[in-house]
Design a protein around this motif. Sequence first.
Motif, PDB file in Angstrom:
ATOM      1  N   GLY A  67       0.788  -1.229   0.000  1.00 53.31           N
ATOM      2  CA  GLY A  67       0.000   0.000   0.000  1.00 53.31           C
ATOM      3  C   GLY A  67       0.815   1.272   0.000  1.00 53.31           C
ATOM      4  O   GLY A  67       0.268   2.355   0.164  1.00 53.31           O
ATOM      5  N   SER A 116       4.067   1.769   1.754  1.00 52.58           N
ATOM      6  CA  SER A 116       5.111   2.012   2.761  1.00 52.58           C
ATOM      7  C   SER A 116       6.490   2.108   2.102  1.00 52.58           C
ATOM      8  O   SER A 116       7.323   2.893   2.535  1.00 52.58           O
ATOM      9  CB  SER A 116       5.104   0.928   3.844  1.00 52.58           C
ATOM     10  OG  SER A 116       5.612  -0.284   3.359  1.00 52.58           O
ATOM     11  N   GLY A 176       4.767 -10.536   4.150  1.00 54.71           N
ATOM     12  CA  GLY A 176       4.176 -11.799   3.724  1.00 54.71           C
ATOM     13  C   GLY A 176       3.078 -11.644   2.685  1.00 54.71           C
ATOM     14  O   GLY A 176       2.976 -12.453   1.762  1.00 54.71           O
ATOM     15  N   SER A 177       2.273 -10.600   2.818  1.00 58.45           N
ATOM     16  CA  SER A 177       1.152 -10.428   1.876  1.00 58.45           C
ATOM     17  C   SER A 177       1.660 -10.195   0.457  1.00 58.45           C
ATOM     18  O   SER A 177       1.122 -10.758  -0.512  1.00 58.45           O
ATOM     19  CB  SER A 177       0.269  -9.260   2.323  1.00 58.45           C
ATOM     20  OG  SER A 177      -0.298  -9.548   3.586  1.00 58.45           O
ATOM     21  N   THR A 216      10.570  -6.844   3.898  1.00 54.16           N
ATOM     22  CA  THR A 216      10.514  -5.601   4.691  1.00 54.16           C
ATOM     23  C   THR A 216       9.894  -5.803   6.071  1.00 54.16           C
ATOM     24  O   THR A 216       9.799  -4.856   6.851  1.00 54.16           O
ATOM     25  CB  THR A 216       9.696  -4.510   3.965  1.00 54.16           C
ATOM     26  OG1 THR A 216       8.323  -4.930   3.872  1.00 54.16           O
ATOM     27  CG2 THR A 216      10.237  -4.228   2.574  1.00 54.16           C
ATOM     28  N   LYS A 238      -9.998 -17.872   3.160  1.00 56.59           N
ATOM     29  CA  LYS A 238      -8.558 -17.596   3.172  1.00 56.59           C
ATOM     30  C   LYS A 238      -7.857 -18.946   3.233  1.00 56.59           C
ATOM     31  O   LYS A 238      -7.963 -19.659   4.225  1.00 56.59           O
ATOM     32  CB  LYS A 238      -8.217 -16.728   4.377  1.00 56.59           C
ATOM     33  CG  LYS A 238      -6.767 -16.268   4.389  1.00 56.59           C
ATOM     34  CD  LYS A 238      -6.462 -15.359   5.561  1.00 56.59           C
ATOM     35  CE  LYS A 238      -5.009 -14.906   5.537  1.00 56.59           C
ATOM     36  NZ  LYS A 238      -4.618 -14.138   6.708  1.00 56.59           N
TER      37      LYS A 238
HETATM   38  O1  NZQ Z   1       1.258  -2.489   2.387  1.00 57.20           O
HETATM   39  P1  NZQ Z   1       2.363  -1.666   2.909  1.00 57.20           P
HETATM   40  O2  NZQ Z   1       2.148  -0.213   2.689  1.00 57.20           O
HETATM   41  O3  NZQ Z   1       3.699  -2.126   2.454  1.00 57.20           O
HETATM   42  O4  NZQ Z   1       2.329  -1.791   4.534  1.00 57.20           O
HETATM   43  C1  NZQ Z   1       2.510  -3.019   5.214  1.00 57.20           C
HETATM   44  C2  NZQ Z   1       1.205  -3.570   5.770  1.00 57.20           C
HETATM   45  O5  NZQ Z   1       0.294  -2.549   6.048  1.00 57.20           O
HETATM   46  C3  NZQ Z   1       3.318  -2.780   6.455  1.00 57.20           C
HETATM   47  N1  NZQ Z   1       4.770  -2.856   6.246  1.00 57.20           N
HETATM   48  C4  NZQ Z   1       5.486  -3.890   5.763  1.00 57.20           C
HETATM   49  N2  NZQ Z   1       6.790  -3.610   5.795  1.00 57.20           N
HETATM   50  C5  NZQ Z   1       6.920  -2.338   6.268  1.00 57.20           C
HETATM   51  C6  NZQ Z   1       5.640  -1.853   6.556  1.00 57.20           C
HETATM   52  N3  NZQ Z   1       5.426  -0.611   7.037  1.00 57.20           N
HETATM   53  C7  NZQ Z   1       6.502   0.160   7.248  1.00 57.20           C
HETATM   54  N4  NZQ Z   1       7.777  -0.249   7.012  1.00 57.20           N
HETATM   55  C8  NZQ Z   1       8.018  -1.496   6.525  1.00 57.20           C
HETATM   56  N5  NZQ Z   1       9.286  -1.905   6.339  1.00 57.20           N
HETATM   57  O6  NZQ Z   1       2.947  -3.828   7.319  1.00 57.20           O
HETATM   58  C9  NZQ Z   1       1.592  -4.188   7.078  1.00 57.20           C
HETATM   59  C10 NZQ Z   1       1.433  -5.687   7.144  1.00 57.20           C
HETATM   60  O7  NZQ Z   1       2.083  -6.307   6.075  1.00 57.20           O
HETATM   61  P2  NZQ Z   1       1.809  -7.834   5.696  1.00 57.20           P
HETATM   62  O8  NZQ Z   1       2.655  -8.191   4.541  1.00 57.20           O
HETATM   63  O9  NZQ Z   1       0.344  -8.081   5.587  1.00 57.20           O
HETATM   64  O10 NZQ Z   1       2.301  -8.601   7.027  1.00 57.20           O
HETATM   65  P3  NZQ Z   1       2.911 -10.033   7.229  1.00 57.20           P
HETATM   66  O11 NZQ Z   1       4.294 -10.121   6.744  1.00 57.20           O
HETATM   67  O12 NZQ Z   1       2.642 -10.348   8.630  1.00 57.20           O
HETATM   68  O13 NZQ Z   1       2.037 -10.995   6.287  1.00 57.20           O
HETATM   69  C11 NZQ Z   1       0.778 -11.448   6.686  1.00 57.20           C
HETATM   70  C12 NZQ Z   1       0.149 -12.349   5.640  1.00 57.20           C
HETATM   71  O14 NZQ Z   1       0.924 -13.545   5.445  1.00 57.20           O
HETATM   72  C13 NZQ Z   1       0.114 -14.712   5.707  1.00 57.20           C
HETATM   73  C14 NZQ Z   1      -0.899 -14.189   6.692  1.00 57.20           C
HETATM   74  O15 NZQ Z   1      -2.011 -15.017   6.803  1.00 57.20           O
HETATM   75  C15 NZQ Z   1      -1.216 -12.826   6.097  1.00 57.20           C
HETATM   76  O16 NZQ Z   1      -2.073 -12.954   4.994  1.00 57.20           O
HETATM   77  N6  NZQ Z   1       0.951 -15.834   6.118  1.00 57.20           N
HETATM   78  C16 NZQ Z   1       1.792 -16.368   5.215  1.00 57.20           C
HETATM   79  C17 NZQ Z   1       2.557 -17.472   5.483  1.00 57.20           C
HETATM   80  C18 NZQ Z   1       3.472 -18.047   4.478  1.00 57.20           C
HETATM   81  N7  NZQ Z   1       3.416 -17.628   3.243  1.00 57.20           N
HETATM   82  O17 NZQ Z   1       4.252 -18.934   4.813  1.00 57.20           O
HETATM   83  C19 NZQ Z   1       2.496 -18.175   6.770  1.00 57.20           C
HETATM   84  C20 NZQ Z   1       1.829 -17.388   7.846  1.00 57.20           C
HETATM   85  O18 NZQ Z   1       1.354 -18.285   8.824  1.00 57.20           O
HETATM   86  C21 NZQ Z   1       0.715 -16.505   7.397  1.00 57.20           C
HETATM   87  O19 NZQ Z   1      -0.502 -17.201   7.306  1.00 57.20           O
END
Ligand code: NZQ
Length: 387
Positions: free
Chosen positions: A39, A41, A98-99, A138, A160
């Motif tokens: 989004g 960041s 992760g997303s 990140t 999901k």
């Molecule tokens: O979208 P942006 O603007 O980048 O902001 C992100 C988001 O709002 C922000 N962010 C990330 N890096 C940043 C930062 N903000 C400032 N500085 C930075 N350096 O953080 C927010 C969350 O990001 P997201 O990617 O959603 O978080 P996460 O890494 O926790 O990923 C979560 C997703 O991964 C899945 C989860 O279910 C969820 O959908 N999972 C994936 C797995 C896998 N592939 O192995 C296993 C896990 O169990 C999990 O289910």
Amino acid sequence: MQNFEYWNPTRILFGRGTTDRVGWECRKYGERVLLVYGGGSIKVTGLYERVIVRLQEAGCSIFELSGVQPNPRISKVREGVDICRREDIEVVLAVGGGSVIDTAKIVAAGARYDGDAWDFFTGKGVPKEKLPLGVVLTLAATGSEMNRNAVITNDETGEKLVVKNPVLFPDFSILDPENTFTVPREHTVYGIVDMMAHVFEQYFHKTPETPLQDRLSEGIMKTIIEYTPKVLANPTDYDARATIMWCGTLALNHLIEAGVVGDWATHRMELELSGVYDIPHGAGLAILFPQWMEYVLPLIPQRFAQFAERVWEIPRNGRNDLELGKMGIARTREWFREIGAPLTLREVGIGEDRLEEMAERVAQRGPIGVVKVLTKEDILTIYRRSL
Ligand code: NZQ
Ligand code: ZN
């Protein structure tokens, strides 16, 4: 210990300054790069600019898929697959958490699949190959940077779901801890809960004789516990961020599960929650995990006692396994509270209304859990106790 096959082809480039290698690392695989990000960041932090400059220096043509949301959607994946086909993309590059990585994985596999990428999640299709995939991580949390999993939400149904396939390992991942300096406090906490939960899933099991796996898991858990206050107190502490980052990767890169059968019921219950209510994955895990632990404690009291003694360093003082195990769970809950994670569904705005429907859906997707195979009633009880 169980028999196992262990294979992890992801090349890790770890440390300060490694971000600058992104251009030539991508160029090894091709010239036309699809940059996937969230989004915005990365624009605020300056990472976007840095990556673009390095890609241009290496002579790459850059295409973009932006706006990936947390709990990433299949509609965004489809957009990415279309770009890959239309523009003859040769390399997919994920810059994010992760997303973003999971979206990029399914885009890269979807581009090489003759059909709709959602098929991978329903079992209608299987990824057989993917476009080369690079990652600049990140946010320390999921381990997606070095594993074969991807989790995507269907925007239409709220489902999901996870796909696990060796094709989905990234080809390389850049882990530069400085890129996590800007992660806001709450996402730092959710990431830490997630990596801790990954260890729990693979530590609370029924496989006998797994001494090395236990010690590896305990090492990761103890390190997370020791370093969490440091990153929270000083978000730009390089060594603390680096340590937490590597913990997150090792917690779910298939190393600690080699030889054991993990449980994963709590993750299955959580994915339903974050799919339906769009809450952060780590928040859902902090709420559900202590409840699941209490629910299954009587089935493996010795393991919970070991956890209490070795991880939380609670002295036995004549207590039996059950009593000690209970104290370890209470300490876990307290720790989640200390670091600022939620402990109840109500705290994240979730009430009773859809719990039954969710329990039904989770149970319908096939056997869930190993320590205890949970029925719909078990799942509903755990959800209700989490209120
Ligand atoms: O979208 P942006 O603007 O980048 O902001 C992100 C988001 O709002 C922000 N962010 C990330 N890096 C940043 C930062 N903000 C400032 N500085 C930075 N350096 O953080 C927010 C969350 O990001 P997201 O990617 O959603 O978080 P996460 O890494 O926790 O990923 C979560 C997703 O991964 C899945 C989860 O279910 C969820 O959908 N999972 C994936 C797995 C896998 N592939 O192995 C296993 C896990 O169990 C999990 O289910
Ligand atoms: Zn997780």
